[in-house]
Scaffold this active site. Sequence first.
Site, PDB file in Angstrom:
ATOM      1  N   SER A   1     -13.115  85.357  68.665  1.00 25.81           N
ATOM      2  CA  SER A   1     -11.736  85.741  68.365  1.00 25.81           C
ATOM      3  C   SER A   1     -11.032  84.833  67.369  1.00 25.81           C
ATOM      4  O   SER A   1     -10.154  85.296  66.655  1.00 25.81           O
ATOM      5  CB  SER A   1     -10.924  85.809  69.658  1.00 25.81           C
ATOM      6  OG  SER A   1     -10.887  84.554  70.287  1.00 25.81           O
TER       7      SER A   1
ATOM      8  N   HIS B   1     -13.249  91.876  71.054  1.00 27.77           N
ATOM      9  CA  HIS B   1     -12.707  92.007  69.690  1.00 27.77           C
ATOM     10  C   HIS B   1     -13.506  92.975  68.836  1.00 27.77           C
ATOM     11  O   HIS B   1     -13.412  92.948  67.605  1.00 27.77           O
ATOM     12  CB  HIS B   1     -12.610  90.633  69.024  1.00 27.77           C
ATOM     13  CG  HIS B   1     -11.582  89.775  69.660  1.00 27.77           C
ATOM     14  ND1 HIS B   1     -10.230  89.880  69.387  1.00 27.77           N
ATOM     15  CD2 HIS B   1     -11.682  88.842  70.641  1.00 27.77           C
ATOM     16  CE1 HIS B   1      -9.557  89.036  70.139  1.00 27.77           C
ATOM     17  NE2 HIS B   1     -10.416  88.390  70.911  1.00 27.77           N
TER      18      HIS B   1
ATOM     19  N   LYS C   1      -6.542  95.586  73.415  1.00 31.38           N
ATOM     20  CA  LYS C   1      -6.521  95.197  71.996  1.00 31.38           C
ATOM     21  C   LYS C   1      -6.659  96.461  71.137  1.00 31.38           C
ATOM     22  O   LYS C   1      -5.693  97.192  70.996  1.00 31.38           O
ATOM     23  CB  LYS C   1      -7.551  94.108  71.754  1.00 31.38           C
ATOM     24  CG  LYS C   1      -7.076  92.800  72.437  1.00 31.38           C
ATOM     25  CD  LYS C   1      -8.043  91.654  72.468  1.00 31.38           C
ATOM     26  CE  LYS C   1      -7.407  90.481  73.249  1.00 31.38           C
ATOM     27  NZ  LYS C   1      -8.318  89.399  73.561  1.00 31.38           N
TER      28      LYS C   1
HETATM   29  C1  LIG Z   1      -8.333  88.506  74.825  1.00 31.09           C
HETATM   30  C2  LIG Z   1      -9.710  88.152  75.272  1.00 31.09           C
HETATM   31  C3  LIG Z   1     -10.155  88.417  76.577  1.00 31.09           C
HETATM   32  C4  LIG Z   1      -9.211  88.867  77.640  1.00 31.09           C
HETATM   33  O1  LIG Z   1      -8.832  90.198  77.479  1.00 31.09           O
HETATM   34  P1  LIG Z   1      -7.407  90.660  78.018  1.00 31.09           P
HETATM   35  O2  LIG Z   1      -7.564  92.135  78.166  1.00 31.09           O
HETATM   36  O3  LIG Z   1      -6.410  90.249  76.995  1.00 31.09           O
HETATM   37  O4  LIG Z   1      -7.171  89.980  79.325  1.00 31.09           O
HETATM   38  C5  LIG Z   1     -11.479  88.227  76.886  1.00 31.09           C
HETATM   39  N1  LIG Z   1     -12.355  87.749  75.982  1.00 31.09           N
HETATM   40  C6  LIG Z   1     -11.954  87.442  74.739  1.00 31.09           C
HETATM   41  C7  LIG Z   1     -12.961  86.929  73.775  1.00 31.09           C
HETATM   42  C8  LIG Z   1     -10.628  87.607  74.342  1.00 31.09           C
HETATM   43  O5  LIG Z   1     -10.232  87.255  73.127  1.00 31.09           O
END
Ligand SMILES: *Cc1c(COP(=O)(O)O)cnc(C)c1O
Length: 411
Positions: free
Chosen positions: A192, A220, A251
Amino acid sequence: MTDQNRYDRFFNDELDALKQAGNYRYFADLERRRGQFPAAVNRHAGGARDITVWCSNDYLGMGQHADVLAAMHAAIDTMGAGAGGTRNISGTTHAHVALEAELADLHNKESALVFTSGYVSNWASLGTLAARLPGCVVLSDAGNHASMIEGIRHSRAERVIWKHNDLNDLEAKLKAIPEDRPKIVAFESVYSMDGDIAPIAAICDLAERYGALTYLDEVHAVGLYGPRGGGIAEREGLMDRLDVIQGTLGKAYGVVGGYIAGSTVLIDFVRSFASGFIFTTALPPAVAAGAAAAVRHLKTSSAERAAHQARVAEVRAELDARAIPHLANDSHIIPVMVGDPVKCRWISDQLMERHGIYIQPINYPTVPKGTERLRITPSPVHSAADIARLVGALGELWSQCQLARQPIAAQ
Ligand SMILES: *Cc1c(COP(=O)(O)O)cnc(C)c1O
């Protein structure tokens, strides 16, 4: 009453230290404008201003997509607000069942399981698998997200960290573990903060050779890559080589929630033993319905993915034209490197206050000290005029801040 000041003093000292280091987190009070995102209103002490968001993980603007909103409205009108219970005790609505079927199909797996967030899905799934497989060792990429790290820690299983995306190091570490011990190789597809992509096929080869389960976080990448939005593993034809594919609905899918997909027996195992799945109220049915609509739409429409990639390429080209350093990578994440927490914060404040551009500074501990950055996430809903204003403002601030303009090589 006890001497409350003693505790408050401690809290204040810790917070002051964070502020001194430039690592204190200030939240921006935002009100997104449906139909006009990335436009939003930012309320602050002196009033309110119109801004453009450049750091959202609503990568495709699905948070305002007509199908998603219609599904959510319809679900509220038919089923009401909350799920009313845990999944086990009255909280499994038809919307949850349908979403899990949609997700299993997305990843070409037998089953899927939805959690209240991506964080919880990683924490609960890895925590449960690693704790319950007797003598399990988890081989965790050094760049893994906090949710995986916390899940592994919670499991109390032995954890072996391998160098980020380093196949030689992974193999050496796999080789050193007795053959009969259960192993899980846990990693991400798109990382990320640097936006680099794991060599998934080669990691699966090693896992197979040494008898390890593979656990891939595609948070992502889902919705964004692959012909149906199944992620990098779908794009590379590798979904069947992964034991667990984990993703988020918060996301690219624009709503909230997390999930894992895998074989019927593995999913049933996590469903049956994961405390973080069992003992919490299910997502509202409207959330499940909205997420399912987003997943369904992006299975058949590639227009958003194509526009997304085009917009990312445009932003990179404009940054290059002004020699503003950004990490080279093969994904949609554009880390503009500042390398100093105070300057990073200052640039972010100036962008907001003087240019109406919102990019949250990314400082330690989210990234290592000295690699502070502005993480830019272009989307199909950003216009050419938005891009011109962004790079114009960055160019001006780069000069004022006397920051180096030579490109920084990929790490
Ligand atoms: C944002 C994120 C998560 C968590 O996901 P959410 O739905 O926001 O709780 C898990 N793994 C990675 C790599 C992330 O960037």
